[in-house]
Design a protein around this motif. Sequence first.
Motif, PDB file in Angstrom:
ATOM      1  N   PRO A 148     122.617-103.892 -14.289  1.00  0.00           N
ATOM      2  CA  PRO A 148     121.181-103.616 -14.305  1.00  0.00           C
ATOM      3  C   PRO A 148     120.624-103.618 -12.881  1.00  0.00           C
ATOM      4  O   PRO A 148     121.248-104.115 -11.949  1.00  0.00           O
ATOM      5  N   ALA A 149     119.423-103.096 -12.754  1.00  0.00           N
ATOM      6  CA  ALA A 149     118.739-103.075 -11.464  1.00  0.00           C
ATOM      7  C   ALA A 149     118.307-104.496 -11.078  1.00  0.00           C
ATOM      8  O   ALA A 149     118.406-105.439 -11.863  1.00  0.00           O
ATOM      9  N   TRP A 150     117.828-104.626  -9.877  1.00  0.00           N
ATOM     10  CA  TRP A 150     117.249-105.858  -9.342  1.00  0.00           C
ATOM     11  C   TRP A 150     116.311-106.457 -10.390  1.00  0.00           C
ATOM     12  O   TRP A 150     115.443-105.776 -10.915  1.00  0.00           O
ATOM     13  N   ALA A 151     116.475-107.732 -10.694  1.00  0.00           N
ATOM     14  CA  ALA A 151     115.705-108.373 -11.766  1.00  0.00           C
ATOM     15  C   ALA A 151     114.291-108.761 -11.340  1.00  0.00           C
ATOM     16  O   ALA A 151     113.414-108.877 -12.182  1.00  0.00           O
ATOM     17  N   GLY A 152     114.076-108.969 -10.071  1.00  0.00           N
ATOM     18  CA  GLY A 152     112.722-109.233  -9.588  1.00  0.00           C
ATOM     19  C   GLY A 152     112.438-110.675  -9.239  1.00  0.00           C
ATOM     20  O   GLY A 152     112.998-111.599  -9.813  1.00  0.00           O
ATOM     21  N   VAL A 153     111.538-110.830  -8.266  1.00  0.00           N
ATOM     22  CA  VAL A 153     111.041-112.143  -7.866  1.00  0.00           C
ATOM     23  C   VAL A 153     109.527-112.209  -7.932  1.00  0.00           C
ATOM     24  O   VAL A 153     108.946-113.263  -7.715  1.00  0.00           O
ATOM     25  N   GLY A 154     108.887-111.096  -8.237  1.00  0.00           N
ATOM     26  CA  GLY A 154     107.425-111.044  -8.226  1.00  0.00           C
ATOM     27  C   GLY A 154     106.804-110.966  -9.597  1.00  0.00           C
ATOM     28  O   GLY A 154     107.460-110.629 -10.582  1.00  0.00           O
ATOM     29  N   PRO A 155     105.517-111.252  -9.661  1.00  0.00           N
ATOM     30  CA  PRO A 155     104.816-111.261 -10.945  1.00  0.00           C
ATOM     31  C   PRO A 155     104.827-109.920 -11.665  1.00  0.00           C
ATOM     32  O   PRO A 155     104.886-109.880 -12.893  1.00  0.00           O
ATOM     33  N   GLN A 156     104.796-108.800 -10.939  1.00  0.00           N
ATOM     34  CA  GLN A 156     104.773-107.506 -11.632  1.00  0.00           C
ATOM     35  C   GLN A 156     106.034-107.281 -12.448  1.00  0.00           C
ATOM     36  O   GLN A 156     105.964-106.863 -13.602  1.00  0.00           O
ATOM     37  N   LEU A 157     107.198-107.554 -11.879  1.00  0.00           N
ATOM     38  CA  LEU A 157     108.437-107.399 -12.656  1.00  0.00           C
ATOM     39  C   LEU A 157     108.564-108.478 -13.714  1.00  0.00           C
ATOM     40  O   LEU A 157     109.042-108.221 -14.811  1.00  0.00           O
ATOM     41  N   TRP A 158     108.143-109.706 -13.412  1.00  0.00           N
ATOM     42  CA  TRP A 158     108.211-110.773 -14.415  1.00  0.00           C
ATOM     43  C   TRP A 158     107.338-110.419 -15.602  1.00  0.00           C
ATOM     44  O   TRP A 158     107.710-110.638 -16.746  1.00  0.00           O
ATOM     45  N   HIS A 159     106.166-109.866 -15.353  1.00  0.00           N
ATOM     46  CA  HIS A 159     105.277-109.480 -16.452  1.00  0.00           C
ATOM     47  C   HIS A 159     105.904-108.383 -17.295  1.00  0.00           C
ATOM     48  O   HIS A 159     105.706-108.333 -18.501  1.00  0.00           O
ATOM     49  N   ARG A 160     106.645-107.497 -16.653  1.00  0.00           N
ATOM     50  CA  ARG A 160     107.318-106.433 -17.392  1.00  0.00           C
ATOM     51  C   ARG A 160     108.291-107.026 -18.406  1.00  0.00           C
ATOM     52  O   ARG A 160     108.401-106.559 -19.522  1.00  0.00           O
ATOM     53  N   TYR A 161     108.985-108.096 -18.014  1.00  0.00           N
ATOM     54  CA  TYR A 161     109.968-108.719 -18.899  1.00  0.00           C
ATOM     55  C   TYR A 161     109.326-109.646 -19.923  1.00  0.00           C
ATOM     56  O   TYR A 161     109.878-109.881 -20.975  1.00  0.00           O
ATOM     57  N   THR A 162     108.168-110.225 -19.595  1.00  0.00           N
ATOM     58  CA  THR A 162     107.581-111.240 -20.463  1.00  0.00           C
ATOM     59  C   THR A 162     106.362-110.753 -21.213  1.00  0.00           C
ATOM     60  O   THR A 162     105.716-111.537 -21.888  1.00  0.00           O
TER      61      THR A 162
END
Length: 175
Positions: A148-162
Amino acid sequence: MPVLTAPPARPDLAPTGNRGPVEQAVVESALASAGPETLVRTDVPQPDGSVRLYAAWTDRGGPLADHIDRLALARGLDAWSWVEILTHNQHTTRRGRIEVRTHPLRQILADVERGHRGNEEYRAGLARLLADDAERAGQAPLPAPGLPAWAGVGPQLWHRYTGGGMVVERHWLGR
């Protein structure tokens, strides 16, 4: 001097079964003790064997972390790069059974800017593991390179997952 065999009764303190206030207090304490521009991840074991993960950012951390994510994705960093960079840039402490990991974002940014990809042998091993898992589940493997792509460290990507929340519940395999 008499010895107390039981704590004095406090009618204002009664067990409720609600773990939320305690979990939130630990997260707030971890945030208060971390420096600025830091990702704070707190793993709280649950009675059913799962782990609730809280992710939060200290002062100026959220915007910097989102910038890091955009840069990492633009450079094609993948999930293995994310694992190695975050593992390399973390400080772990325990508060009882609760684990708190702090990640200084400026150090993560430096690794992303230099394009750190991590160990290629381990990357290939993770891709094989994910392909085997997909096969056992009757699913198609991820397209090459199989990660998979970079999982993220920021709120925008975290919000995408949660789905907009800041809490992710992880369940261990086999549970």
